[in-house]
Design a protein around this motif. Sequence first.
Motif, PDB file in Angstrom:
ATOM      1  N   TYR A 293       8.674  -1.768 -39.980  1.00  0.00           N
ATOM      2  CA  TYR A 293       7.765  -2.288 -40.393  1.00  0.00           C
ATOM      3  C   TYR A 293       7.373  -1.400 -41.385  1.00  0.00           C
ATOM      4  O   TYR A 293       6.238  -0.550 -40.856  1.00  0.00           O
ATOM      5  CB  TYR A 293       7.470  -3.391 -39.966  1.00  0.00           C
ATOM      6  CG  TYR A 293       8.610  -4.510 -38.961  1.00  0.00           C
ATOM      7  CD1 TYR A 293       9.614  -4.679 -38.788  1.00  0.00           C
ATOM      8  CD2 TYR A 293       8.863  -3.431 -37.373  1.00  0.00           C
ATOM      9  CE1 TYR A 293      10.636  -5.129 -38.497  1.00  0.00           C
ATOM     10  CE2 TYR A 293       9.548  -3.941 -37.004  1.00  0.00           C
ATOM     11  CZ  TYR A 293       9.802  -4.973 -37.010  1.00  0.00           C
ATOM     12  OH  TYR A 293      11.363  -5.054 -36.127  1.00  0.00           O
ATOM     13  N   ILE A 294       6.996  -1.899 -42.836  1.00  0.00           N
ATOM     14  CA  ILE A 294       5.886  -1.393 -43.110  1.00  0.00           C
ATOM     15  C   ILE A 294       4.873  -3.009 -44.171  1.00  0.00           C
ATOM     16  O   ILE A 294       5.517  -4.286 -44.537  1.00  0.00           O
ATOM     17  CB  ILE A 294       6.243  -0.860 -44.461  1.00  0.00           C
ATOM     18  CG1 ILE A 294       7.261   0.735 -43.879  1.00  0.00           C
ATOM     19  CG2 ILE A 294       5.178  -0.501 -45.515  1.00  0.00           C
ATOM     20  CD1 ILE A 294       7.437   0.870 -45.386  1.00  0.00           C
ATOM     21  N   TYR A 295       3.278  -2.820 -44.088  1.00  0.00           N
ATOM     22  CA  TYR A 295       2.790  -3.528 -44.193  1.00  0.00           C
ATOM     23  C   TYR A 295       1.362  -3.031 -44.974  1.00  0.00           C
ATOM     24  O   TYR A 295       1.181  -2.058 -44.442  1.00  0.00           O
ATOM     25  CB  TYR A 295       2.053  -5.123 -43.404  1.00  0.00           C
ATOM     26  CG  TYR A 295       3.282  -5.748 -42.229  1.00  0.00           C
ATOM     27  CD1 TYR A 295       4.504  -6.510 -42.858  1.00  0.00           C
ATOM     28  CD2 TYR A 295       4.131  -5.792 -41.076  1.00  0.00           C
ATOM     29  CE1 TYR A 295       4.649  -7.120 -42.218  1.00  0.00           C
ATOM     30  CE2 TYR A 295       4.842  -6.005 -40.812  1.00  0.00           C
ATOM     31  CZ  TYR A 295       5.858  -7.060 -41.233  1.00  0.00           C
ATOM     32  OH  TYR A 295       6.510  -7.727 -40.718  1.00  0.00           O
TER      33      TYR A 295
ATOM     34  N   GLU B  17      10.698  -5.138 -43.699  1.00  0.00           N
ATOM     35  CA  GLU B  17      11.426  -4.886 -42.418  1.00  0.00           C
ATOM     36  C   GLU B  17      12.553  -4.322 -42.349  1.00  0.00           C
ATOM     37  O   GLU B  17      13.951  -4.302 -43.726  1.00  0.00           O
ATOM     38  CB  GLU B  17      12.168  -5.554 -41.036  1.00  0.00           C
ATOM     39  CG  GLU B  17      13.096  -5.391 -39.976  1.00  0.00           C
ATOM     40  CD  GLU B  17      13.655  -6.226 -40.014  1.00  0.00           C
ATOM     41  OE1 GLU B  17      13.258  -7.101 -38.268  1.00  0.00           O
ATOM     42  OE2 GLU B  17      14.923  -6.960 -39.950  1.00  0.00           O
ATOM     43  N   PHE B  18      12.760  -2.480 -42.246  1.00  0.00           N
ATOM     44  CA  PHE B  18      13.997  -1.347 -43.025  1.00  0.00           C
ATOM     45  C   PHE B  18      14.310  -0.706 -41.296  1.00  0.00           C
ATOM     46  O   PHE B  18      13.963  -0.719 -40.479  1.00  0.00           O
ATOM     47  CB  PHE B  18      12.999  -0.829 -43.498  1.00  0.00           C
ATOM     48  CG  PHE B  18      12.470  -0.830 -44.619  1.00  0.00           C
ATOM     49  CD1 PHE B  18      12.929  -0.834 -45.937  1.00  0.00           C
ATOM     50  CD2 PHE B  18      10.831  -1.655 -44.322  1.00  0.00           C
ATOM     51  CE1 PHE B  18      12.081  -1.208 -47.313  1.00  0.00           C
ATOM     52  CE2 PHE B  18      10.448  -2.105 -45.992  1.00  0.00           C
ATOM     53  CZ  PHE B  18      10.399  -2.225 -47.090  1.00  0.00           C
TER      54      PHE B  18
ATOM     55  N   ILE C 195       6.872   5.132 -46.814  1.00  0.00           N
ATOM     56  CA  ILE C 195       6.424   4.274 -47.344  1.00  0.00           C
ATOM     57  C   ILE C 195       7.182   3.950 -48.668  1.00  0.00           C
ATOM     58  O   ILE C 195       6.862   3.124 -49.678  1.00  0.00           O
ATOM     59  CB  ILE C 195       5.011   4.740 -47.431  1.00  0.00           C
ATOM     60  CG1 ILE C 195       4.265   3.902 -46.424  1.00  0.00           C
ATOM     61  CG2 ILE C 195       4.730   4.342 -49.349  1.00  0.00           C
ATOM     62  CD1 ILE C 195       2.703   5.556 -46.654  1.00  0.00           C
ATOM     63  N   SER C 196       7.966   5.499 -49.206  1.00  0.00           N
ATOM     64  CA  SER C 196       8.707   5.244 -50.989  1.00  0.00           C
ATOM     65  C   SER C 196       9.851   4.339 -50.950  1.00  0.00           C
ATOM     66  O   SER C 196      10.037   4.416 -51.866  1.00  0.00           O
ATOM     67  CB  SER C 196       9.331   6.987 -50.319  1.00  0.00           C
ATOM     68  OG  SER C 196      10.279   7.271 -51.858  1.00  0.00           O
ATOM     69  N   ILE C 197      10.792   4.694 -49.195  1.00  0.00           N
ATOM     70  CA  ILE C 197      11.656   3.101 -48.645  1.00  0.00           C
ATOM     71  C   ILE C 197      10.828   1.809 -49.181  1.00  0.00           C
ATOM     72  O   ILE C 197      11.728   1.088 -49.777  1.00  0.00           O
ATOM     73  CB  ILE C 197      12.209   3.384 -47.891  1.00  0.00           C
ATOM     74  CG1 ILE C 197      13.214   5.181 -47.644  1.00  0.00           C
ATOM     75  CG2 ILE C 197      13.348   2.398 -47.629  1.00  0.00           C
ATOM     76  CD1 ILE C 197      13.369   5.173 -46.336  1.00  0.00           C
TER      77      ILE C 197
ATOM     78  N   ILE D 165       5.413  -0.351 -36.552  1.00  0.00           N
ATOM     79  CA  ILE D 165       4.589  -1.237 -37.598  1.00  0.00           C
ATOM     80  C   ILE D 165       3.541  -0.081 -37.986  1.00  0.00           C
ATOM     81  O   ILE D 165       2.499   0.203 -37.979  1.00  0.00           O
ATOM     82  CB  ILE D 165       3.597  -1.868 -37.134  1.00  0.00           C
ATOM     83  CG1 ILE D 165       5.007  -2.756 -36.375  1.00  0.00           C
ATOM     84  CG2 ILE D 165       2.982  -3.025 -38.366  1.00  0.00           C
ATOM     85  CD1 ILE D 165       4.275  -4.537 -35.478  1.00  0.00           C
ATOM     86  N   ILE D 166       4.116  -0.315 -39.978  1.00  0.00           N
ATOM     87  CA  ILE D 166       3.331   1.207 -40.939  1.00  0.00           C
ATOM     88  C   ILE D 166       2.034   0.321 -41.357  1.00  0.00           C
ATOM     89  O   ILE D 166       2.648  -0.576 -42.399  1.00  0.00           O
ATOM     90  CB  ILE D 166       4.060   1.998 -41.638  1.00  0.00           C
ATOM     91  CG1 ILE D 166       5.079   2.592 -40.647  1.00  0.00           C
ATOM     92  CG2 ILE D 166       2.991   3.057 -41.563  1.00  0.00           C
ATOM     93  CD1 ILE D 166       5.913   3.309 -41.390  1.00  0.00           C
TER      94      ILE D 166
END
Length: 268
Positions: A195-197, A205-206, A218-220, A260-261
């Motif tokens: 997860y990136i927030y 969510e990826f 982060i690029s995705i 979780i990033i």
Amino acid sequence: MLMTMRKVRLWTLGLCVLTIGAAAAFGARAAGRVLTIQDVVSIKVVNQPDMDTSTRVETDGTIDFPYIGRIKAAGLSEDSLARTIERRLSARQIVTDPHVLVEISNFGTQASVQGQVGAPGVYTLDRPTNLTQILSRAGGVRDVRVGGTITVRRAHGAIVKTFDSKEVQAGRGPGATLLIANNDEIFVDLAPFYYIYGYVGKPGEFPLTRPLTVQEAISIGGGLALLGTEWRIRIKRKAADGQTIDVPASLDDQVEGGDIIVVNERIF
């Protein structure tokens, strides 16, 4: 005239081929299913009700039948086993002109499908079945878009191989055509998520379908937003004891499933 005769001969030849093929297909169906170890068979001798028998194919591939003893059954079709019993009864003059009916009443061959499928459970293999077919019977992979792995374990814990779920579901590659054996265990595991927030272009969510660094993740996720910074990234991660830890991260760190990033705001 010559061309007409050629056409007639070709048409006749084609008709013969179709007829032979249809006869062969009918013969295969008429022979019945092929018996395997642990199948339970019901055997009836017409007009001899005292000889009606229900028996299981033993691990050595044989069955036990009254007045005859042990008979090789595994690998024979229902019809072939019936003819074998008829010959034995006639040869020993137990029944005059016997007529025997054989039917599989309970299939002994089965495989287990567990994990991320629509209907996990144990499935009977009443015909040759490959990996794609048994997954279809189990309701298919829950979300084939995500990707993941399918692991096949043979009896006694021997792992056959792990296959890509997308390839198998699409009917491609060696995994798709792998024939399922008795007591195979099939486990479907979807790819984990991260997860990136925070200050990125597309937070959310990826699926983690391949090894990724924080920078690639982060690029995705659309890259850094205008106010985001690569110097204040943190990861919330489950530790071995189940506790969530919060650690600083660099762009070269590897992403793990469930991470979780959090990308923080730039400090001016």
